[in-house]
Design a protein around this motif. Sequence first.
Motif, short mmCIF file in Angstrom:
data_model
loop_
_atom_site.label_atom_id
_atom_site.label_comp_id
_atom_site.label_asym_id
_atom_site.label_seq_id
_atom_site.Cartn_x
_atom_site.Cartn_y
_atom_site.Cartn_z
N LEU A 8 0.53 4.41 3.26
CA LEU A 8 1.65 3.45 3.21
C LEU A 8 2.07 3.02 4.61
CD1 LEU A 8 3.78 5.00 0.35
CD2 LEU A 8 2.39 2.93 0.26
N TRP A 9 1.99 3.92 5.57
CA TRP A 9 2.30 3.54 6.94
C TRP A 9 1.23 2.59 7.49
CZ3 TRP A 9 -0.58 4.43 11.36
CH2 TRP A 9 0.03 4.05 12.55
N TYR A 10 -0.04 2.89 7.22
CA TYR A 10 -1.16 2.08 7.70
C TYR A 10 -1.12 0.67 7.12
CZ TYR A 10 -5.99 0.56 8.45
OH TYR A 10 -7.11 -0.14 8.79
N LEU A 11 -0.75 0.53 5.86
CA LEU A 11 -0.74 -0.76 5.17
C LEU A 11 0.65 -1.40 5.12
CD1 LEU A 11 -3.06 0.16 2.17
CD2 LEU A 11 -3.66 -1.14 4.23
N LYS A 12 1.61 -0.87 5.87
CA LYS A 12 3.00 -1.32 5.76
C LYS A 12 3.16 -2.82 6.00
CE LYS A 12 4.57 0.11 10.38
NZ LYS A 12 3.44 -0.34 11.05
N ASP A 13 2.49 -3.36 7.00
CA ASP A 13 2.64 -4.79 7.28
C ASP A 13 2.06 -5.64 6.16
OD1 ASP A 13 3.86 -4.23 9.70
OD2 ASP A 13 1.96 -4.20 10.79
N GLU A 14 0.93 -5.23 5.64
CA GLU A 14 0.30 -5.98 4.54
C GLU A 14 1.12 -5.88 3.26
OE1 GLU A 14 -2.36 -8.59 3.20
OE2 GLU A 14 -2.61 -7.70 5.17
N LEU A 15 1.61 -4.69 2.93
CA LEU A 15 2.38 -4.50 1.70
C LEU A 15 3.74 -5.19 1.77
CD1 LEU A 15 1.57 -0.76 1.00
CD2 LEU A 15 0.74 -2.73 -0.26
N ASP A 16 4.34 -5.22 2.95
CA ASP A 16 5.65 -5.86 3.09
C ASP A 16 5.58 -7.36 2.81
OD1 ASP A 16 6.75 -3.44 3.63
OD2 ASP A 16 7.02 -3.78 5.78
N LYS A 17 4.44 -7.96 3.01
CA LYS A 17 4.28 -9.39 2.73
C LYS A 17 4.51 -9.70 1.26
CE LYS A 17 0.83 -10.09 6.31
NZ LYS A 17 -0.59 -10.43 6.53
N TYR A 18 4.18 -8.77 0.39
CA TYR A 18 4.25 -9.03 -1.05
C TYR A 18 5.65 -8.87 -1.60
CZ TYR A 18 -0.74 -9.19 -0.84
OH TYR A 18 -2.01 -9.57 -0.51
N TRP A 19 6.41 -7.90 -1.14
CA TRP A 19 7.75 -7.73 -1.72
C TRP A 19 8.82 -8.41 -0.90
CZ3 TRP A 19 11.69 -4.86 0.59
CH2 TRP A 19 11.32 -4.00 1.61
N LEU A 20 8.51 -8.87 0.29
CA LEU A 20 9.48 -9.63 1.06
C LEU A 20 9.33 -11.13 0.84
CD1 LEU A 20 9.46 -7.73 4.47
CD2 LEU A 20 11.22 -7.69 2.69
N GLY A 21 8.28 -11.54 0.12
CA GLY A 21 8.08 -12.95 -0.18
C GLY A 21 7.43 -13.73 0.94
N GLU A 22 6.83 -13.04 1.90
CA GLU A 22 6.19 -13.73 3.02
C GLU A 22 4.76 -14.13 2.73
OE1 GLU A 22 6.47 -11.06 6.31
OE2 GLU A 22 8.66 -11.06 6.30
N LYS A 23 4.17 -13.57 1.69
CA LYS A 23 2.77 -13.84 1.40
C LYS A 23 2.63 -15.22 0.78
CE LYS A 23 -1.55 -12.89 1.00
NZ LYS A 23 -2.38 -12.83 2.16
N GLN A 24 1.90 -16.08 1.46
CA GLN A 24 1.60 -17.40 0.94
C GLN A 24 0.30 -17.29 0.14
OE1 GLN A 24 3.58 -20.06 1.37
NE2 GLN A 24 4.99 -18.77 2.51
N GLN A 25 0.27 -17.96 -1.00
CA GLN A 25 -0.94 -17.90 -1.80
C GLN A 25 -2.03 -18.74 -1.16
OE1 GLN A 25 0.07 -18.78 -5.94
NE2 GLN A 25 -0.57 -16.68 -6.29
N ASP A 26 -3.22 -18.20 -1.13
CA ASP A 26 -4.37 -18.89 -0.57
C ASP A 26 -5.16 -19.50 -1.72
OD1 ASP A 26 -6.39 -19.83 1.03
OD2 ASP A 26 -7.38 -17.88 1.23
N TYR A 27 -5.05 -20.81 -1.86
CA TYR A 27 -5.74 -21.50 -2.95
C TYR A 27 -7.13 -21.96 -2.55
CZ TYR A 27 -1.21 -21.60 -5.23
OH TYR A 27 -0.04 -21.23 -5.81
N SER A 28 -7.52 -21.77 -1.30
CA SER A 28 -8.80 -22.28 -0.84
C SER A 28 -9.98 -21.64 -1.58
CB SER A 28 -8.95 -22.07 0.66
OG SER A 28 -8.96 -20.70 0.96
#
Length: 110
Positions: free
Chosen positions: A67-87
């Motif tokens: 969880l510490w190693y993936l914290k930045d990646e996981l935070d994108k999903y519950w903080l709403g920062e992850k933009q969907q990649d439709y490409s």
Amino acid sequence: MRFLLFRVLGRRIKAIPYMLRDKSVPKRKKAVVVFGVIYLLSPIQVIPPVLFPVGQLDSLVLWIWILWYLKDELDKYWLGEKQQDYSKKFRNKTVIHDVDYEIKDKKDEK
């Protein structure tokens, strides 16, 4: 402060399935999660019981590290920062439905 820590950990754990489904996440990060699940369910212990004599404490330490190693990646999903990649979803798709269009020749416009 303690409750905030548990809330953040809970949200990061809930974000794991969304991260695993996302095709833009590198496979090595997904492999870390898969290894953690396999280690959690496996009766074999890689870390010797001398270091962690209490049952599943080694699995807990491993998951805290994951969880510490993936914290930045996981935070994108519950903080709403992850933009969907439709490409990738619409790659090589050229069909457009429900659109009226007309092709005009430049000669006809004059």
